[in-house]
Design a protein around this motif. Structure first.
Motif, PDB file in Angstrom:
ATOM      1  N   LEU A 104       1.843   6.949  -6.766  1.00  0.00           N
ATOM      2  CA  LEU A 104       0.678   8.040  -7.115  1.00  0.00           C
ATOM      3  C   LEU A 104       1.368   9.366  -6.825  1.00  0.00           C
ATOM      4  O   LEU A 104       1.120  10.277  -7.685  1.00  0.00           O
ATOM      5  CB  LEU A 104      -0.456   7.724  -6.130  1.00  0.00           C
ATOM      6  CG  LEU A 104      -1.375   6.478  -6.477  1.00  0.00           C
ATOM      7  CD1 LEU A 104      -2.592   6.423  -5.405  1.00  0.00           C
ATOM      8  CD2 LEU A 104      -2.128   6.843  -8.075  1.00  0.00           C
ATOM      9  N   ARG A 105       2.146   9.407  -5.658  1.00  0.00           N
ATOM     10  CA  ARG A 105       2.735  10.735  -5.505  1.00  0.00           C
ATOM     11  C   ARG A 105       3.725  11.149  -6.618  1.00  0.00           C
ATOM     12  O   ARG A 105       3.694  12.364  -6.941  1.00  0.00           O
ATOM     13  CB  ARG A 105       3.456  10.810  -4.127  1.00  0.00           C
ATOM     14  CG  ARG A 105       2.526  10.889  -3.050  1.00  0.00           C
ATOM     15  CD  ARG A 105       3.392  11.061  -1.673  1.00  0.00           C
ATOM     16  NE  ARG A 105       2.445  10.727  -0.611  1.00  0.00           N
ATOM     17  CZ  ARG A 105       3.048  10.142   0.535  1.00  0.00           C
ATOM     18  NH1 ARG A 105       4.075   9.320   0.464  1.00  0.00           N
ATOM     19  NH2 ARG A 105       2.064   9.540   1.356  1.00  0.00           N
ATOM     20  N   ASP A 106       4.625  10.155  -7.027  1.00  0.00           N
ATOM     21  CA  ASP A 106       5.420  10.388  -8.141  1.00  0.00           C
ATOM     22  C   ASP A 106       4.716  10.867  -9.454  1.00  0.00           C
ATOM     23  O   ASP A 106       5.266  11.464 -10.162  1.00  0.00           O
ATOM     24  CB  ASP A 106       6.367   9.097  -8.469  1.00  0.00           C
ATOM     25  CG  ASP A 106       7.290   8.967  -7.176  1.00  0.00           C
ATOM     26  OD1 ASP A 106       7.672   9.923  -6.442  1.00  0.00           O
ATOM     27  OD2 ASP A 106       7.873   7.720  -6.894  1.00  0.00           O
ATOM     28  N   GLU A 107       3.646  10.050  -9.581  1.00  0.00           N
ATOM     29  CA  GLU A 107       2.871  10.429 -10.921  1.00  0.00           C
ATOM     30  C   GLU A 107       2.118  11.792 -10.807  1.00  0.00           C
ATOM     31  O   GLU A 107       2.270  12.570 -11.856  1.00  0.00           O
ATOM     32  CB  GLU A 107       1.966   9.500 -11.250  1.00  0.00           C
ATOM     33  CG  GLU A 107       2.272   8.318 -11.631  1.00  0.00           C
ATOM     34  CD  GLU A 107       1.231   6.969 -11.652  1.00  0.00           C
ATOM     35  OE1 GLU A 107      -0.035   7.324 -11.369  1.00  0.00           O
ATOM     36  OE2 GLU A 107       1.643   5.844 -11.756  1.00  0.00           O
ATOM     37  N   ASP A 108       1.988  12.155  -9.614  1.00  0.00           N
ATOM     38  CA  ASP A 108       1.341  13.512  -9.363  1.00  0.00           C
ATOM     39  C   ASP A 108       2.342  14.563  -9.490  1.00  0.00           C
ATOM     40  O   ASP A 108       2.069  15.656  -9.963  1.00  0.00           O
ATOM     41  CB  ASP A 108       0.366  13.576  -8.093  1.00  0.00           C
ATOM     42  CG  ASP A 108      -0.670  12.883  -8.148  1.00  0.00           C
ATOM     43  OD1 ASP A 108      -1.453  12.440  -9.087  1.00  0.00           O
ATOM     44  OD2 ASP A 108      -1.357  12.714  -6.874  1.00  0.00           O
TER      45      ASP A 108
ATOM     46  N   TYR B 299       1.015  -1.299   0.062  1.00  0.00           N
ATOM     47  CA  TYR B 299       0.029   0.061  -0.118  1.00  0.00           C
ATOM     48  C   TYR B 299       0.727   1.353   0.045  1.00  0.00           C
ATOM     49  O   TYR B 299       0.628   2.125  -0.616  1.00  0.00           O
ATOM     50  CB  TYR B 299      -1.017  -0.139   1.261  1.00  0.00           C
ATOM     51  CG  TYR B 299      -1.747   1.197   1.267  1.00  0.00           C
ATOM     52  CD1 TYR B 299      -2.982   1.360   0.378  1.00  0.00           C
ATOM     53  CD2 TYR B 299      -1.457   2.222   2.401  1.00  0.00           C
ATOM     54  CE1 TYR B 299      -3.622   2.808   0.632  1.00  0.00           C
ATOM     55  CE2 TYR B 299      -2.187   3.485   2.154  1.00  0.00           C
ATOM     56  CZ  TYR B 299      -3.577   3.551   1.538  1.00  0.00           C
ATOM     57  OH  TYR B 299      -4.353   4.715   1.669  1.00  0.00           O
ATOM     58  N   LEU B 300       1.907   1.323   0.901  1.00  0.00           N
ATOM     59  CA  LEU B 300       2.919   2.270   0.836  1.00  0.00           C
ATOM     60  C   LEU B 300       3.772   2.570  -0.368  1.00  0.00           C
ATOM     61  O   LEU B 300       3.705   3.663  -0.827  1.00  0.00           O
ATOM     62  CB  LEU B 300       3.784   2.225   1.929  1.00  0.00           C
ATOM     63  CG  LEU B 300       3.391   2.465   3.380  1.00  0.00           C
ATOM     64  CD1 LEU B 300       4.410   1.933   4.645  1.00  0.00           C
ATOM     65  CD2 LEU B 300       2.525   3.706   3.925  1.00  0.00           C
ATOM     66  N   ASN B 301       3.987   1.502  -0.897  1.00  0.00           N
ATOM     67  CA  ASN B 301       4.494   1.519  -2.333  1.00  0.00           C
ATOM     68  C   ASN B 301       3.616   2.271  -3.393  1.00  0.00           C
ATOM     69  O   ASN B 301       3.926   2.996  -4.155  1.00  0.00           O
ATOM     70  CB  ASN B 301       5.062   0.293  -2.799  1.00  0.00           C
ATOM     71  CG  ASN B 301       6.154  -0.027  -2.000  1.00  0.00           C
ATOM     72  OD1 ASN B 301       6.818   0.634  -1.396  1.00  0.00           O
ATOM     73  ND2 ASN B 301       6.451  -1.622  -2.036  1.00  0.00           N
ATOM     74  N   SER B 302       2.395   1.748  -3.237  1.00  0.00           N
ATOM     75  CA  SER B 302       1.296   2.423  -4.267  1.00  0.00           C
ATOM     76  C   SER B 302       1.005   3.734  -4.239  1.00  0.00           C
ATOM     77  O   SER B 302       0.986   4.717  -5.049  1.00  0.00           O
ATOM     78  CB  SER B 302       0.206   1.469  -4.447  1.00  0.00           C
ATOM     79  OG  SER B 302      -0.494   1.400  -3.025  1.00  0.00           O
ATOM     80  N   LEU B 303       1.162   4.162  -2.817  1.00  0.00           N
ATOM     81  CA  LEU B 303       1.085   5.487  -2.518  1.00  0.00           C
ATOM     82  C   LEU B 303       2.074   6.480  -3.046  1.00  0.00           C
ATOM     83  O   LEU B 303       1.883   7.509  -3.416  1.00  0.00           O
ATOM     84  CB  LEU B 303       0.765   5.808  -1.068  1.00  0.00           C
ATOM     85  CG  LEU B 303      -0.440   5.677  -0.218  1.00  0.00           C
ATOM     86  CD1 LEU B 303      -0.369   5.877   1.139  1.00  0.00           C
ATOM     87  CD2 LEU B 303      -1.546   6.409  -0.864  1.00  0.00           C
ATOM     88  N   GLU B 304       3.322   5.732  -2.922  1.00  0.00           N
ATOM     89  CA  GLU B 304       4.386   6.600  -3.449  1.00  0.00           C
ATOM     90  C   GLU B 304       4.411   6.870  -4.797  1.00  0.00           C
ATOM     91  O   GLU B 304       5.038   7.684  -5.677  1.00  0.00           O
ATOM     92  CB  GLU B 304       5.729   6.031  -2.918  1.00  0.00           C
ATOM     93  CG  GLU B 304       6.972   6.812  -3.147  1.00  0.00           C
ATOM     94  CD  GLU B 304       8.085   6.298  -2.297  1.00  0.00           C
ATOM     95  OE1 GLU B 304       9.226   6.194  -2.759  1.00  0.00           O
ATOM     96  OE2 GLU B 304       7.811   5.983  -1.206  1.00  0.00           O
TER      97      GLU B 304
END
Length: 119
Positions: A112-116, A105-110
């Motif tokens: 998403l942040r990188d994509e944003d 989950y933390l990896n997927s959040l990161e």
């Protein structure tokens, strides 16, 4: 002249034998809705029976399509997979989400942040 017990042969006692969920719990859940003021015994019985049949259908479908067939088991992951992949149970995806590890989950959040940040 033999006396018969009227409760023994009544349709209500036969109906109670055909359900296994506690009707008191179903009544409590039904009364939790602000739209419900009173509950008819027939409506309570039918709601309880329909709930049992729904749970049975969900369990059988999940077991048939699940990974625990060989071990004769039913896991949460089987239920979640059924909810996600079967159209008639798709409304349960919010209630039965797939389990993921915290690090995933933390990896997927990161990600998403990188994509944003790229935009």
């Amino acid at each position: 002249m033999s006396q018969t017990n009227p409760d023994k042969d009544s349709p209500a006692s036969d109906a109670k034998k055909t359900i296994s969920l506690p009707t008191s719990r179903v009544r409590l859940i039904m009364k939790s809705s602000p739209d419900v003021s009173s509950i008819n015994q027939d409506a309570l019985f039918l709601t309880t029976k329909a709930t049992e049949l729904f749970v049975q259908h969900l369990a059988l479908t999940s077991f048939t399509n699940g990974s625990g067939r060989e071990a004769n088991t039913l896991d949460y992951s089987d239920l979640a997979k059924t909810a996600e992949e079967t159209d008639i149970f798709h409304f349960l995806t919010d209630i039965l989400p797939k389990k993921i590890l915290a690090r995933d989950y933390l990896n997927s959040l990161e990600q998403l942040r990188d994509e944003d940040a790229d935009f």
